[in-house]
Motif scaffolding. Structure first.
Motif, mmCIF file in Angstrom:
data_model
loop_
_atom_site.group_PDB
_atom_site.id
_atom_site.type_symbol
_atom_site.label_atom_id
_atom_site.label_comp_id
_atom_site.label_asym_id
_atom_site.label_seq_id
_atom_site.Cartn_x
_atom_site.Cartn_y
_atom_site.Cartn_z
ATOM 1 N N GLU A 79 0.833 -1.218 0.000
ATOM 2 C CA GLU A 79 0.000 0.000 0.000
ATOM 3 C C GLU A 79 0.867 1.268 0.000
ATOM 4 O O GLU A 79 0.358 2.366 -0.122
ATOM 5 C CB GLU A 79 -0.886 0.042 1.262
ATOM 6 N N PHE A 80 2.189 1.107 0.187
ATOM 7 C CA PHE A 80 3.073 2.260 0.348
ATOM 8 C C PHE A 80 3.912 2.551 -0.898
ATOM 9 O O PHE A 80 4.767 3.416 -0.878
ATOM 10 C CB PHE A 80 3.995 2.042 1.563
ATOM 11 N N SER A 131 7.225 7.524 2.069
ATOM 12 C CA SER A 131 5.940 6.842 1.831
ATOM 13 C C SER A 131 5.119 6.684 3.108
ATOM 14 O O SER A 131 3.920 6.438 3.061
ATOM 15 C CB SER A 131 6.213 5.443 1.281
ATOM 16 N N GLU A 157 0.544 12.817 0.587
ATOM 17 C CA GLU A 157 0.168 11.443 0.175
ATOM 18 C C GLU A 157 0.289 10.489 1.354
ATOM 19 O O GLU A 157 -0.579 9.639 1.577
ATOM 20 C CB GLU A 157 1.123 10.935 -0.920
ATOM 21 N N ARG A 161 -2.644 8.252 3.097
ATOM 22 C CA ARG A 161 -2.470 6.783 3.118
ATOM 23 C C ARG A 161 -2.581 6.244 4.553
ATOM 24 O O ARG A 161 -3.300 5.276 4.817
ATOM 25 C CB ARG A 161 -1.086 6.481 2.552
ATOM 26 N N ARG A 164 -6.095 6.395 5.793
ATOM 27 C CA ARG A 164 -6.907 5.352 5.148
ATOM 28 C C ARG A 164 -6.649 3.994 5.793
ATOM 29 O O ARG A 164 -7.556 3.190 5.969
ATOM 30 C CB ARG A 164 -6.580 5.323 3.647
#
Ligand code: SAM
Length: 254
Positions: A79-80, A131, A157, A161, A164
């Motif tokens: 996901e990263f 990230s 970002e 992330r 989420r």
């Protein structure tokens, strides 16, 4: 009229069946993808453990702590990374994340997390969010984690992330991490994931007595030395060279 009603009924049944099949297909592909990544994650951990056992540099521990392995096994590294690199997310190497930056190699994330030796009551600071992967791994182990990123789009970002993915014990800020995050100091541990030319004095100051910091120090775009900086309860600083590493430079106007 009767025929119309019949047609309508058949159409409705057919439509419902189609929705059920459509959902089943997508749910089963999502489950298959998660299984696929779980296998990849397990393989990544095996590769890291083999590297740790072989060991290089001045590392005392030849194995990862159980809680570090658990954290690595929990955080979905795929996901990263950018979508097109998701299949390679668990390879034991760094990957590009845009803006000329990288997500660190899993082995480096693992040994830095191990060396930091954090506990569940700790408050920690990372410089170089990138990230958000390294801070997510650490957030599995501590009470509260802070991280600073200097490139605004990357920081935004990472924030979206981590939200989420449900990491509510991480706070992020856009700025020059050289100056630390005074407002939340002192920190039990500090981790710098970009190469500095020297140890930033504000970070030493924001380290709690008894705390430890990991920081790569050396020339830009060359091999640097990963340093362990420790502050005694009396405030005395000691540094130890651990191993050669290659990080992108710590930038900013400091
Ligand atoms: N920890 C990251 C991860 O898990 O993806 C990887 C970090 S990447 C190797 C280094 C990051 O440090 C980059 O995102 C870079 O923009 C950031 N950086 C460089 N200089 C910085 C500074 N002065 N303050 C904060 N972040 C900085």
């Amino acid at each position: 009229m009767k025929e119309n009603l019949m047609n309508h009924f058949i159409f409705k049944q057919f439509f419902l069946l189609w929705i059920v099949l459509f959902n089943a297909f997508f749910i089963s592909s999502a489950v298959r993808a998660e299984d696929f990544y779980a296998v990849k994650r397990a393989q990544m951990i095996k590769a890291i453990e083999a590297d740790v056992r072989t060991g290089y540099g001045n590392l005392a521990k030849k194995e990862l702590d159980e809680n570090v392995i658990k954290a690595l096994n929990t955080v979905p590294r795929h996901e990263f990374v950018p979508k097109k690199l998701q299949q390679s997310a668990y390879d034991n190497r760094p990957l590009p994340i845009g803006h000329g930056q990288t997500i660190s190699q899993p082995y480096i994330v693992a040994i830095m997390t191990n060396l930091l030796g954090v506990g569940k009551n700790d408050r920690i600071l990372e410089i170089g969010t990138g990230s958000g992967y390294q801070i997510a791994v650490l957030a599995e182990l501590v009470n509260k984690a802070y991280s600073i990123e200097i490139i605004e789009p990357l920081g935004k970002e990472a924030k979206a992330r981590l939200q989420r993915l449900g990491y509510d014990n991480i706070s992020l800020k856009i700025g020059d991490g050289y100056y630390g995050w005074e407002e939340h100091a002192p920190f039990d541990a500090i981790i710098v994931t970009a190469a500095a030319s020297h140890i930033p004095p504000p970070l030493i100051q924001q380290l709690r007595p008894g705390g430890r910091m990991l920081i790569p120090v050396g020339s830009r775009f060359m091999v640097q030395e990963l340093l362990l900086v420790e502050k005694t309860e009396e405030g005395k600083i000691s540094t130890q060279q651990l191993l050669p590493v290659a990080f992108v430079p710590l930038t900013g106007k400091h």
